[in-house]
Every structure is written in C-alpha cells, then in structure tokens.
Design an enzyme around this catalytic site. Sequence first.
Site, PDB file in Angstrom:
ATOM      1  N   SER A   1       0.920  -1.030   0.114  1.00 12.31           N
ATOM      2  CA  SER A   1       0.179  -0.054  -0.176  1.00 12.31           C
ATOM      3  C   SER A   1       0.563   1.245   0.105  1.00 12.31           C
ATOM      4  O   SER A   1       1.585   1.497  -0.941  1.00 12.31           O
ATOM      5  CB  SER A   1      -0.971  -0.032   1.095  1.00 12.31           C
ATOM      6  OG  SER A   1      -1.884   0.993   1.135  1.00 12.31           O
TER       7      SER A   1
ATOM      8  N   ASP B   1      -1.167   1.081  -4.130  1.00 16.67           N
ATOM      9  CA  ASP B   1      -2.031   0.224  -4.428  1.00 16.67           C
ATOM     10  C   ASP B   1      -3.482   0.909  -4.917  1.00 16.67           C
ATOM     11  O   ASP B   1      -4.529   0.176  -5.140  1.00 16.67           O
ATOM     12  CB  ASP B   1      -2.144  -0.953  -3.751  1.00 16.67           C
ATOM     13  CG  ASP B   1      -2.945  -0.458  -2.400  1.00 16.67           C
ATOM     14  OD1 ASP B   1      -2.922   0.464  -2.056  1.00 16.67           O
ATOM     15  OD2 ASP B   1      -3.348  -1.577  -1.801  1.00 16.67           O
TER      16      ASP B   1
ATOM     17  N   ASP C   1      -5.971   2.305  -3.200  1.00 13.02           N
ATOM     18  CA  ASP C   1      -7.060   2.209  -2.343  1.00 13.02           C
ATOM     19  C   ASP C   1      -7.180   3.380  -1.454  1.00 13.02           C
ATOM     20  O   ASP C   1      -8.274   3.567  -0.716  1.00 13.02           O
ATOM     21  CB  ASP C   1      -6.993   0.715  -1.419  1.00 13.02           C
ATOM     22  CG  ASP C   1      -5.908   0.794  -0.520  1.00 13.02           C
ATOM     23  OD1 ASP C   1      -5.079   1.692  -0.450  1.00 13.02           O
ATOM     24  OD2 ASP C   1      -5.675  -0.279   0.241  1.00 13.02           O
TER      25      ASP C   1
ATOM     26  N   ASP D   1      -2.431   6.140  -3.487  1.00 12.84           N
ATOM     27  CA  ASP D   1      -1.302   5.636  -2.846  1.00 12.84           C
ATOM     28  C   ASP D   1      -0.854   4.503  -3.703  1.00 12.84           C
ATOM     29  O   ASP D   1      -1.313   4.054  -4.897  1.00 12.84           O
ATOM     30  CB  ASP D   1      -1.529   4.947  -1.357  1.00 12.84           C
ATOM     31  CG  ASP D   1      -2.609   4.166  -1.342  1.00 12.84           C
ATOM     32  OD1 ASP D   1      -3.367   4.018  -2.052  1.00 12.84           O
ATOM     33  OD2 ASP D   1      -2.554   3.315  -0.307  1.00 12.84           O
TER      34      ASP D   1
END
Length: 451
Positions: free
Chosen positions: A102, A245, A247, A243
């Site tokens: 992440s 990834d 999410d 960010d």
Amino acid sequence: MGRLFGTDGVRGRANADLTPELAMAVAVATAHTLAETDRSHPPLAVVGRDTRASGEMLEAAVVAGLASAGANVVRVGVLPTPAVAFLVGEAKADFGVMLSASHNPMPDNGIKIFAAGGQKLPDDIELQIEATIEADGAPARVRPTGAGIGRVHDLLDGAEHYIQHLVGSIGHSLTGLKVVVDCANGAAAEVAPVAYQEAGAEVIALNAEPDGLNINDDCGSNHLDGLQAAVLEHGAHLGIAHDGDADRCMAVTADGQQVDGDQIMAILALAMREAGTLTADTLVATVMSNLGLRLAMSAEGIRLVETRVGDRYVLDELRASGYALGGEQSGHIVLPAYATTGDGVLTGLHLMARMAATGRSLAELASVMTKLPQVLINVPVADRTVGAGASNVLAAVSQVEAELGETGRVLLRPSGTELLVRVMVEAATQQVAENAAERIAAEVRLASPAG
C-alpha cells in the site's frame, strides 16, 4: 511463529521479513484453508500486484505455491488492490491474493488475501491459515501430481473490465473538470488517468511512470506537496492523490488546500443523503476521524458510527449493519454498492461527480466541516506494546486528557503494520495540540527507544 497477519494482511521488508519461502507457505496454506469447504472443484485464485520490483519475485512464489496446492491461478498483473477484489467477484473465484504494501516505502511488500466475492478475510480464517503454516510438514502434506497440479493463466483485459465498472458507477459526466492525478508511481498509473478521462474529465497525470523502485517515493497520498504545486501550475479544478495500490484517495482544492478522507466522507454523505442512498442516514468512520466530522454530521442530522482504526473494521460494520458509506481520514473510502474494499479511483470519480452535479468547487463542498486542529506523531519504537502501554506513557496521556477536558481528545495506539506508536491529539488550537502530542511522544520514546 508470531502473528503473521496485521490489520491489513502480511507485511514486511521484501526478501528479509517477507521472503519468497514465506510467500509460498502463505499461498499453500491459503489454498488448503479456503478450499476446505468445497472440494468439488479445484479452487480458483486471482493474483495481482502493485509496481514494486519485489512484487515480481513474490508473485512467482505465490503462484507456484497455489499451483502446487492444486489451485488454478488467474494472474491479472499490475492492478489496484480494489481491482483485484472486484475481479475475484467477477470471476467467481474462491479467493484472491494481492501483493502490495500500500502506502509503505518501496522496500516493503505485503500479501493481502480476499475471500470469495472479494471480501476481506475474517480473523478466524487468518488464524486458520497461520495454524496451517505452522503445521505444514508435520505430518508431511500430500501434494497433488499430474493433472492435480493447478494451472496458471493470464487475464489481459482485467483493467478494462474494472474501469468500465468504475465509470458506470457515476451518474454524471465530468466534462468541464480539469484534474491533476498523482498516481504515486503505483498501481493507479494505468487505471486512474484512463478512468477519469473516460468519465469526461481533462486529466493531467503526475507520477505515472513506475519503474519498480519509485513507488510512493515522495509522491502519492502521503506526500501532497507536488500535487498541490501541479494543481496551481495547471489551473486545475482539483487534484487527486492515490497511494501505491490505489485504495486511498486524498484531494487538493483549486487553490492548493488539502482535502482529507474525513472531508471527502462528509461531501459524499451529504450527496448520498440527498439521493436517498445513505442507509439509515448513517456514516461509518474510525476513532481517528476528526472531531469536526462528528460535529458536521450531527448538524446535518447524520449519525456517525465509530469503529477501531483500520479499514477492515469499517468494512465489518458496513457489512454487519448494511450501511452505505464508511472510511478513514487517511483516504480509505468504502462504497459497498460498488466495491468490497476501499477504492481510491472510485472515490475520486464520485467526488468529482458531486462537483459536476452541483457546480460547486471542491473548497465549497469541503466547507461543510471545520477541522479541529489535530496532530499525529508516528513514533518509531523497538516494541509497540511497551511503547503504548508503559506506565510513564499512560500517566502522560492521563495528564493531557485532564488538561484538555471537553476541548479535545487523545488517541494512542500501536501501528498494526509498522514498528510505530501513533500519538494523536486534538485540541482547540494547533499549538496546544502540538505541545500535548510531543509530550506524550517523548514518553513513548523513553519507554521503547527505536533501534
């Protein structure tokens, strides 16, 4: 073996804490654990990753482990975490695996596992997976051979399906809006600019050239300076930051002011209440959300339900009670009608759709709430439990709480993914909040000095 799973999967420094051997063991244990309920067919798994160089290595280990356990694998390549969750549901797969840390720095990586339907795993299943890893080889597990070995296939158009789903979730064209999107050199690099363009916006992509090493490197949702400058430079209506990834979603107004997850939730809550889609006029947020969000929602007649810190706990409450909106100050926003997990690109689309539908600027929309000064200090520690629970730390917290009274609050918690203790203080003024937070942080450092 200590607890493997934190608040958001298994994380660690790639090839040091999170080795290919561990990744393979997690994959094998996951396949066996999640296939226990239905042995009528080989389990099907969807596997994706973000842009970290170590993801290539760990993906190979995970895919090998799954196939060795008899699971068929669909590799979807570099995609946002919520895209992998979406494709698990679309493919009617038994589970999915996402390789990402992440917002963490590039040397880290992680393993996130989704159950059927793209849902996050409950705690008891994670514990079963850990127990299976500990017990593996004692006695030795019989591995399939011949036709029993899993097969591996690549899905080449997963991003297209995902983008189509995202754009179809909004009911208003974004024509006329100019947006700068910071892709964090991560999984949003290919998806976010295309999704926003297809929805009608004029898009300027920033940090959209991942090389495996530059993910989250002074960019993305944790580093908004570059985005703020780019919005001003290009005369954009807003900026959006994701960010690694994708999410998370953070935003920037036309004049360069930050709009965080709390403000985005407030904007979306009012939009959904107006549309009649905010179930029970209720918003779900964590205890980290700013007091200003609570006050704003109360003034609008919207109930705020609080959970522990972590998007998994927000998700648990949303699923258990059937609520339609929840999230975190950090920009994890969940819209259960369209996603099973936090989805930064989906959030960005709905935020811009509200701007387009009302003709109001982001700054106007965000003014529904006034943020109380809030200071968060992440204190590196050698031991999170000691750092958060030592007597000197607790005494400092009690003293600050007594001084603040009803004008503020203190939240002290160990990170679920890093060797940090998070000290958060809200107060009537920035100076009071800073002084109080630093006093507590100093005690945390004394209790458990970082190595």
